[in-house]
Motif scaffolding. Sequence first.
Motif, PDB file in Angstrom:
ATOM      1  N   ALA A  69      15.251 -57.052  61.831  1.00  0.00           N
ATOM      2  CA  ALA A  69      15.624 -58.187  62.671  1.00  0.00           C
ATOM      3  C   ALA A  69      16.067 -59.352  61.791  1.00  0.00           C
ATOM      4  O   ALA A  69      15.775 -59.409  60.599  1.00  0.00           O
ATOM      5  N   GLY A  70      16.798 -60.280  62.406  1.00  0.00           N
ATOM      6  CA  GLY A  70      17.189 -61.489  61.710  1.00  0.00           C
ATOM      7  C   GLY A  70      18.563 -61.421  61.074  1.00  0.00           C
ATOM      8  O   GLY A  70      19.188 -60.361  61.015  1.00  0.00           O
ATOM      9  N   PRO A  71      19.064 -62.553  60.569  1.00  0.00           N
ATOM     10  CA  PRO A  71      20.436 -62.645  60.054  1.00  0.00           C
ATOM     11  C   PRO A  71      20.727 -61.721  58.872  1.00  0.00           C
ATOM     12  O   PRO A  71      21.871 -61.330  58.666  1.00  0.00           O
ATOM     13  N   ASP A  72      19.711 -61.405  58.058  1.00  0.00           N
ATOM     14  CA  ASP A  72      19.940 -60.574  56.881  1.00  0.00           C
ATOM     15  C   ASP A  72      19.684 -59.094  57.144  1.00  0.00           C
ATOM     16  O   ASP A  72      19.551 -58.301  56.207  1.00  0.00           O
ATOM     17  N   SER A  73      19.630 -58.702  58.411  1.00  0.00           N
ATOM     18  CA  SER A  73      19.299 -57.316  58.746  1.00  0.00           C
ATOM     19  C   SER A  73      20.339 -56.327  58.239  1.00  0.00           C
ATOM     20  O   SER A  73      20.013 -55.181  57.913  1.00  0.00           O
ATOM     21  N   ARG A  74      21.604 -56.768  58.151  1.00  0.00           N
ATOM     22  CA  ARG A  74      22.658 -55.822  57.739  1.00  0.00           C
ATOM     23  C   ARG A  74      22.530 -55.438  56.270  1.00  0.00           C
ATOM     24  O   ARG A  74      22.949 -54.352  55.872  1.00  0.00           O
ATOM     25  N   LEU A  75      21.970 -56.330  55.447  1.00  0.00           N
ATOM     26  CA  LEU A  75      21.728 -55.961  54.058  1.00  0.00           C
ATOM     27  C   LEU A  75      20.695 -54.837  53.985  1.00  0.00           C
ATOM     28  O   LEU A  75      20.872 -53.862  53.251  1.00  0.00           O
ATOM     29  N   LEU A  76      19.609 -54.970  54.735  1.00  0.00           N
ATOM     30  CA  LEU A  76      18.609 -53.906  54.751  1.00  0.00           C
ATOM     31  C   LEU A  76      19.199 -52.608  55.279  1.00  0.00           C
ATOM     32  O   LEU A  76      18.915 -51.528  54.762  1.00  0.00           O
ATOM     33  N   ARG A  77      20.030 -52.709  56.304  1.00  0.00           N
ATOM     34  CA  ARG A  77      20.655 -51.495  56.840  1.00  0.00           C
ATOM     35  C   ARG A  77      21.523 -50.820  55.791  1.00  0.00           C
ATOM     36  O   ARG A  77      21.512 -49.585  55.664  1.00  0.00           O
ATOM     37  N   ALA A  78      22.294 -51.598  55.026  1.00  0.00           N
ATOM     38  CA  ALA A  78      23.166 -51.016  54.015  1.00  0.00           C
ATOM     39  C   ALA A  78      22.384 -50.197  53.001  1.00  0.00           C
ATOM     40  O   ALA A  78      22.841 -49.160  52.518  1.00  0.00           O
ATOM     41  N   VAL A  79      21.163 -50.653  52.677  1.00  0.00           N
ATOM     42  CA  VAL A  79      20.338 -49.930  51.702  1.00  0.00           C
ATOM     43  C   VAL A  79      19.594 -48.776  52.347  1.00  0.00           C
ATOM     44  O   VAL A  79      19.531 -47.666  51.803  1.00  0.00           O
ATOM     45  N   GLY A 107       8.672 -51.336  70.816  1.00  0.00           N
ATOM     46  CA  GLY A 107       7.291 -51.468  71.270  1.00  0.00           C
ATOM     47  C   GLY A 107       6.294 -51.147  70.180  1.00  0.00           C
ATOM     48  O   GLY A 107       6.609 -51.190  68.988  1.00  0.00           O
ATOM     49  N   SER A 108       5.100 -50.758  70.588  1.00  0.00           N
ATOM     50  CA  SER A 108       3.982 -50.609  69.646  1.00  0.00           C
ATOM     51  C   SER A 108       4.155 -49.439  68.684  1.00  0.00           C
ATOM     52  O   SER A 108       3.435 -49.367  67.682  1.00  0.00           O
ATOM     53  N   LEU A 109       5.079 -48.531  68.956  1.00  0.00           N
ATOM     54  CA  LEU A 109       5.302 -47.402  68.054  1.00  0.00           C
ATOM     55  C   LEU A 109       6.287 -47.733  66.936  1.00  0.00           C
ATOM     56  O   LEU A 109       6.521 -46.895  66.056  1.00  0.00           O
ATOM     57  N   ASP A 110       6.859 -48.926  66.972  1.00  0.00           N
ATOM     58  CA  ASP A 110       7.973 -49.249  66.073  1.00  0.00           C
ATOM     59  C   ASP A 110       7.562 -50.291  65.026  1.00  0.00           C
ATOM     60  O   ASP A 110       6.641 -51.085  65.234  1.00  0.00           O
ATOM     61  N   LEU A 111       8.284 -50.273  63.925  1.00  0.00           N
ATOM     62  CA  LEU A 111       8.084 -51.236  62.839  1.00  0.00           C
ATOM     63  C   LEU A 111       9.251 -52.222  62.839  1.00  0.00           C
ATOM     64  O   LEU A 111      10.418 -51.818  62.804  1.00  0.00           O
ATOM     65  N   VAL A 112       8.942 -53.508  62.865  1.00  0.00           N
ATOM     66  CA  VAL A 112       9.953 -54.559  62.780  1.00  0.00           C
ATOM     67  C   VAL A 112       9.822 -55.224  61.405  1.00  0.00           C
ATOM     68  O   VAL A 112       8.727 -55.681  61.038  1.00  0.00           O
ATOM     69  N   VAL A 113      10.918 -55.251  60.656  1.00  0.00           N
ATOM     70  CA  VAL A 113      10.927 -55.903  59.349  1.00  0.00           C
ATOM     71  C   VAL A 113      11.945 -57.032  59.373  1.00  0.00           C
ATOM     72  O   VAL A 113      12.951 -56.962  60.076  1.00  0.00           O
ATOM     73  N   MET A 114      11.679 -58.080  58.605  1.00  0.00           N
ATOM     74  CA  MET A 114      12.570 -59.240  58.622  1.00  0.00           C
ATOM     75  C   MET A 114      12.569 -59.932  57.265  1.00  0.00           C
ATOM     76  O   MET A 114      11.521 -60.083  56.633  1.00  0.00           O
ATOM     77  N   LEU A 115      13.767 -60.351  56.839  1.00  0.00           N
ATOM     78  CA  LEU A 115      13.922 -61.224  55.681  1.00  0.00           C
ATOM     79  C   LEU A 115      14.161 -62.636  56.191  1.00  0.00           C
ATOM     80  O   LEU A 115      15.070 -62.866  56.993  1.00  0.00           O
ATOM     81  N   ALA A 116      13.347 -63.570  55.733  1.00  0.00           N
ATOM     82  CA  ALA A 116      13.526 -64.976  56.108  1.00  0.00           C
ATOM     83  C   ALA A 116      13.311 -65.817  54.860  1.00  0.00           C
ATOM     84  O   ALA A 116      12.258 -66.437  54.692  1.00  0.00           O
ATOM     85  N   PRO A 117      14.289 -65.836  53.943  1.00  0.00           N
ATOM     86  CA  PRO A 117      14.096 -66.508  52.647  1.00  0.00           C
ATOM     87  C   PRO A 117      13.689 -67.968  52.765  1.00  0.00           C
ATOM     88  O   PRO A 117      12.861 -68.446  51.993  1.00  0.00           O
ATOM     89  N   GLU A 118      14.299 -68.673  53.730  1.00  0.00           N
ATOM     90  CA  GLU A 118      13.955 -70.079  53.920  1.00  0.00           C
ATOM     91  C   GLU A 118      12.790 -70.247  54.887  1.00  0.00           C
ATOM     92  O   GLU A 118      12.024 -71.204  54.795  1.00  0.00           O
ATOM     93  N   GLY A 119      12.695 -69.326  55.864  1.00  0.00           N
ATOM     94  CA  GLY A 119      11.596 -69.363  56.826  1.00  0.00           C
ATOM     95  C   GLY A 119      11.738 -70.400  57.913  1.00  0.00           C
ATOM     96  O   GLY A 119      10.810 -70.600  58.705  1.00  0.00           O
ATOM     97  N   SER A 120      12.909 -71.059  57.996  1.00  0.00           N
ATOM     98  CA  SER A 120      13.076 -72.150  58.945  1.00  0.00           C
ATOM     99  C   SER A 120      14.027 -71.816  60.094  1.00  0.00           C
ATOM    100  O   SER A 120      14.275 -72.681  60.947  1.00  0.00           O
ATOM    101  N   ASP A 121      14.549 -70.594  60.116  1.00  0.00           N
ATOM    102  CA  ASP A 121      15.534 -70.217  61.125  1.00  0.00           C
ATOM    103  C   ASP A 121      14.840 -69.973  62.467  1.00  0.00           C
ATOM    104  O   ASP A 121      13.971 -69.096  62.582  1.00  0.00           O
ATOM    105  N   ARG A 122      15.234 -70.728  63.483  1.00  0.00           N
ATOM    106  CA  ARG A 122      14.584 -70.620  64.790  1.00  0.00           C
ATOM    107  C   ARG A 122      14.888 -69.284  65.465  1.00  0.00           C
ATOM    108  O   ARG A 122      14.048 -68.747  66.198  1.00  0.00           O
ATOM    109  N   SER A 123      16.082 -68.757  65.235  1.00  0.00           N
ATOM    110  CA  SER A 123      16.427 -67.462  65.810  1.00  0.00           C
ATOM    111  C   SER A 123      15.512 -66.371  65.247  1.00  0.00           C
ATOM    112  O   SER A 123      15.025 -65.509  65.992  1.00  0.00           O
TER     113      SER A 123
END
Length: 346
Positions: free
Chosen positions: A63-73, A95-111
């Motif tokens: 999830a999040g704006p940098d998700s495409r970088l993770l997808r590329a790898v 849902g509860s069976l899934d893993l959500v990962v996120m990069l938030a380098p600044e940590g201030s993005d409301r989205s």
Amino acid sequence: MVTWFDEARLDDERVLGAHDVALRALAESGARVRRESHDASAATAEAIAGQQGLDQPRAVIAAGPDSRLLRAVLEPWCPVPFVAWPGPALPGWAGSLDLVVMLAPEGSDRSSASAVAEAVRRGCQVVVACPPTSLVAEHAAGRYTTVLPTVTGDQLATAVVMLDYLAQVRLGPRADADSVAIALDAVAQECSPFRDLAVNPAKMLAIALADTTPIVWGGSVLAARAARRVAESIRRASGRTALAGDAEHLVPVLEAARPRDVFADPFADAADVPADLRPLLLVLDDGAEDPVVREQRGRLQAAAARRDVRVETVSTDAATEVARYASLVLQGTYASEYLRIGFVED
């Protein structure tokens, strides 16, 4: 007002000193990767220990704006379905069976904060790489949440932290922070402002880019991602057009280039007539030898040859996929910064 490129500025100590902050930030890229990897190692080990004996998730959602970088790898390697979801929400089935990962380098993005809060509400397992006191970390608080702490605000260093975790839980390839940092250090040494034009590939590339419209292409998935990052940095540095895309989209641009006029005087009426910038094909080569990549590179180079378009290549022999991506991006970013330094307004 006319903007022109003065290559002498790239070896002028006074001019380079005025841009020391930006150039120093590039030179410290490897150090940031090492710092983030070291500082997050305890949290990563704790998160991995908590996964012992658990089944693999049904799917991984980046999830999040940098998700495409993770997808590329991760997409070619991940043993379960992988989805990049850059918006402020999650797919309806998460849902509860899934893993959500996120990069938030600044940590201030409301989205990003909104997306991670939704993941917590749905009971997903959540792993976030972000500053531990940030807005995203606050919204990520939950029973099944792990925060991998970061401090530098560097997207690549933050991604390496996450990729290291995912590799250790067998959801991705080896990231190897040391190899990434070594590759970045090598680029910083080669492209240092203290190396003059004759031996500095980034300065030479900046000179080549100065009077062109760059067409940037990378063949592999990660090289293509790097091409978009490099084109973005060129646009920011120059205020001019720079394109990145797949071969099928770039070949028509090259074929539409007007033939070079060998009798044209580039200085005639320069103050009154804007320069007709010809394209330049910039190939980012990460060593991928896939037949499709070779065929696409051949098509682009053939189109460039037919229209007498200059071709420049940025290559790397770094040890891992992520390190090669990092090397290509940093080389392109150095060239962009020298491009910014060389431009002068009359």
